[in-house]
Design an enzyme around this catalytic site. Structure first.
Site, PDB file in Angstrom:
ATOM      1  N   GLU A   1     -53.314 112.505 -26.513  1.00 26.91           N
ATOM      2  CA  GLU A   1     -52.938 113.417 -25.431  1.00 26.91           C
ATOM      3  C   GLU A   1     -51.960 112.688 -24.531  1.00 26.91           C
ATOM      4  OE1 GLU A   1     -57.192 115.762 -24.935  1.00 26.91           O
ATOM      5  OE2 GLU A   1     -56.270 114.824 -23.182  1.00 26.91           O
TER       6      GLU A   1
ATOM      7  N   ASP B   1     -57.232 116.188 -11.179  1.00 31.24           N
ATOM      8  CA  ASP B   1     -57.348 114.775 -11.531  1.00 31.24           C
ATOM      9  C   ASP B   1     -57.872 113.908 -10.407  1.00 31.24           C
ATOM     10  OD1 ASP B   1     -56.467 114.482 -14.315  1.00 31.24           O
ATOM     11  OD2 ASP B   1     -54.629 115.411 -13.578  1.00 31.24           O
TER      12      ASP B   1
ATOM     13  N   TYR C   1     -61.733 121.723 -25.655  1.00 29.57           N
ATOM     14  CA  TYR C   1     -61.942 120.548 -24.817  1.00 29.57           C
ATOM     15  C   TYR C   1     -63.080 120.876 -23.869  1.00 29.57           C
ATOM     16  CZ  TYR C   1     -60.456 116.570 -21.831  1.00 29.57           C
ATOM     17  OH  TYR C   1     -60.382 115.401 -21.104  1.00 29.57           O
TER      18      TYR C   1
END
Lengths: 279, 405
Positions: A50, A61, A176
């Site tokens: 990735e 994040d 995911y």
């Protein structure tokens, strides 16, 4: 249509082991070093790669990947250069799947149609765009599928059975699973809860399920690898980059080995997962 | 772009879109929550008891309706149109922000949430959030850019007195957009317990519509008050636009009154010709996606968000509410910039002529009134939204004018 991602998971299933999925930010700490890291990842044990597309406002994040994005942007990384990096990688590796991961605005700014064409041409296999939920599928997800790219969706602890079908509807390549309700690289996942979630999701889909967010050590990777089809490691790798830099924030001779060394030990952990489980 | 719909008041659609703008561009973790919020808000909106409680609080806690005041000396000074101020700076907590906070805190209570988070720029929304959290007994965390913590100290102290935790955010330039990123990160990690009290008419659907609805009390009151004072609607409405909550609250009830000209005033900072020197996203940006919605954004060629600049912390945001973006493209509202120095002059003029110290945000609106009024006839009427009081800005203005405080 079979993609590199499909082929890689088929091979891993045959080998009866989970995938090690590695995340690094494109252009961190600079374009050249980042490309060297990328090229070294498959030999160190990465099954899928990735690549983070840096963005000024990475809302999902944690501090480690935020800092990696800022280092990359400061060194002049752009989406155009990220695609060039994939193209350069592909010249020497036609097998390892590449997934671009990031936020929508740089893609939207680049132009969706042009981006999809250029990404496909560069050798990108899949996309993860954090701020495009199924409700916005017409934006990029459906055009990406038509362009022959996998659109990989995130499922989270808040994705209940009612919502799961919507999340899975246009997902391909793999799913995911975000192991914690939170941002990247912070809390450690609870393996039992992850196992329950993976089992629950498996009832709804035959897609491989990779688990990430908060997985840092070979032991954690092995534990997750016992219950999932793949383990995603991101923050720990970008932290390895950060601690290898000199005082001015530049790459050192130790930068690439810092990443490959960690990937090697993580790969051992992931590969040991099923052997232990089988005993 | 200028096709005129039958009504400007029907948006958003079921996907939260105002034409191209708006939407729900959020991470999957937040998506179920956003859908819950939409359901809860729709229920509340149709519940007379909710409206009754909100009206009661508006009257006795906030002090609504806010007066409509004829600024006689400013009118005489400018020599043109008659100028009125809609005085939302007289609200409890000193700005229009309380209107929205009361609505959302009642919603948080209905939803069974136990913790409030908020972002703030100038600190007005932070103070209003801390206030309603104190009143309704919620723990409250306010994210505020470190730069803003520094330039808005009085409000930081107010929030702490009210029992809120103020968390300075050092990421980026340490202003409103960074505070919003950090609030979103908190929310993702605390989805079960936490209500995110967004302060402006932006963010993922249903926030832009919900915040607009709570702020529309401004324009709704004005319709009644101006009819009483003048027997007709005004010729022009003027409001400052950062995220755009006071402006949409003033404009929305008038959107279909086509004879009323609408002016939204963006922060022109050092000037529109100074790269990254302003915060006027609709005059100097282009459409993009940030903080859950598509809207006009200040961004570079690579789609990276720029920080922008304004003397006013409340306008120092690189985006704008999506309904404004749509109203801009449709031509219904004119969005114009006012520079730091124009706002500063307006700030001083208003203070001396009317004995009203405006916040730096409405001082931008006032700068446009100063340009506009002399071009209009004396029998014409302008209403400007005085959306905040300037007490919080005296340190900023003092340091620029060379006063030691």
């Amino acid at each position: 249509m079979t993609t590199r991602i499909d082929r890689r998971f088929a091979a891993l299933t045959k080998a009866a082991r989970p995938a090690l999925v590695t995340f690094v930010t494109a252009g961190d700490p600079d374009h050249e070093t980042s490309l060297s890291i990328l090229r070294a990842l498959p030999a160190a044990g990465a099954d899928l790669i990735e690549i983070g597309m840096p963005f000024s406002d990475p809302m999902a994040d944690g501090p480690a990947i935020q800092a990696a994005g800022l280092r990359a942007l400061k060194s002049g990384q752009t989406l155009k250069r990220t695609l060039a990096m994939v193209r350069a990688f592909r010249a020497g590796d036609d097998e390892t799947p590449i997934v671009l991961m990031g936020y929508y605005n740089p893609i939207y700014s680049y132009g969706n149609a042009r981006f999809l064409a250029d990404a496909k041409e560069a050798g990108v296999d899949g996309l993860i765009v954090v701020d495009l939920p199924p409700e916005e599928d017409e934006e990029l997800c459906l055009p990406a599928i038509r362009a022959g790219l996998n659109f990989i969706r995130l499922a989270t602890p808040t994705t209940d059975d009612r919502r799961l079908p919507a999340v899975l509807a246009n997902t391909s390549g793999f799913l995911y699973y975000v192991s914690i309700a939170g941002i990247t690289g912070t809390a450690a996942p609870d393996t039992t809860a992850v196992a329950d979630a993976v089992t629950r999701i498996k009832d709804h889909t035959g897609l491989p399920i990779c688990v990430g967010f908060g997985v840092k050590t070979p032991n954690q990777a092995a534990a997750i690898g016992r219950v999932a089809d793949g383990v995603v490691i991101g923050s720990a790798l970008v932290e390895a980059i950060r601690t290898s830099l000199d005082e001015a924030g530049r790459a050192t001779e130790g930068t690439v080995p810092a990443v490959t060394g960690l990937v090697r030990s993580l790969a051992e952990g992931v590969r040991a997962a099923r052997q232990i489980a089988a005993e | 772009m200028n096709e005129q719909p039958n009504s400007f008041r029907t948006g958003p659609d079921e996907r939260g879109r105002f034409g191209l703008y708006g939407g729900r561009f959020v991470a999957e973790t937040l998506m179920p929550l956003i859908l819950d919020l939409e359901r809860a808000y729709t229920e509340a909106k149709n519940d007379p008891a909710f409206h009754a409680e909100l009206a009661q609080l508006g009257k006795h806690y906030t002090g609504r309706p806010s007066p409509l005041y004829l600024a006689e000396r400013l009118t005489a000074h400018l020599g043109g149109a008659k100028i009125y101020f809609k005085r939302d700076e007289l609200n409890h907590t000193g700005s229009h922000k309380i209107n929205n906070c009361l609505g959302q805190i009642l919603l948080a209570k209905r939803m069974g949430k136990t913790r409030i988070i908020a972002e703030t720029g100038a600190g007005q929304h932070g103070v209003a959030s801390a206030t309603v959290s104190a009143r309704f007994d919620f723990p409250c965390v306010v994210y505020m850019g470190a730069t803003d913590v520094e330039r808005q100290k009085p409000n930081v102290f107010r929030m702490r007195l009210l029992g809120a935790k103020v968390k300075p955010v050092t990421a980026g330039a340490g202003t409103l957009k960074d505070a919003m990123n950090e609030a979103l990160r908190d929310w993702v990690a605390n989805v079960e317990t936490t209500y995110y009290l967004i302060g402006t008419a932006a963010g993922p659907h249903p926030y832009p519509a919900m915040v607009r609805d709570f702020q529309s009390v401004i324009g709704t009151e004005l319709k009644e008050q101006i009819m009483e004072a003048e027997g007709r609607y005004p010729d022009a409405l003027v409001a400052a636009v950062g995220g755009g909550s006071n402006a949409i609250g003033l404009f929305h009830p008038f959107l279909d009154e086509r004879d009323v000209a609408l002016y939204g005033v963006e922060a022109g900072g050092h000037g529109m010709d100074v790269p990254n020197g302003h915060a006027a996203s609709m005059n100097g940006g282009r459409p993009g996606v940030l903080h859950g919605n598509r809207t006009y954004l200040l961004q570079d060629d690579d789609g990276q968000i720029l920080e922008g600049h304004s003397i006013s912390a409340g306008l120092d945001y690189p985006g704008v509410g999506p309904e404004h973006s749509w109203l801009r493209d449709s031509g219904r509202v004119s969005y114009v910039p006012a520079t730091d120095s124009e706002a500063l002059e307006a700030f001083q003029l208003c203070t001396r002529l009317e004995g009203i110290i405006p916040a730096l945000e409405p001082a931008h609106a006032l700068a446009e009134v100063i340009k506009l009024a002399p071009t209009m006839r004396k029998d014409q009427i302008i209403v400007m939204n005085m959306c905040g009081r300037g007490d919080k800005d005296v340190f900023t203005v003092g340091s620029i004018l060379g006063f030691e405080l």
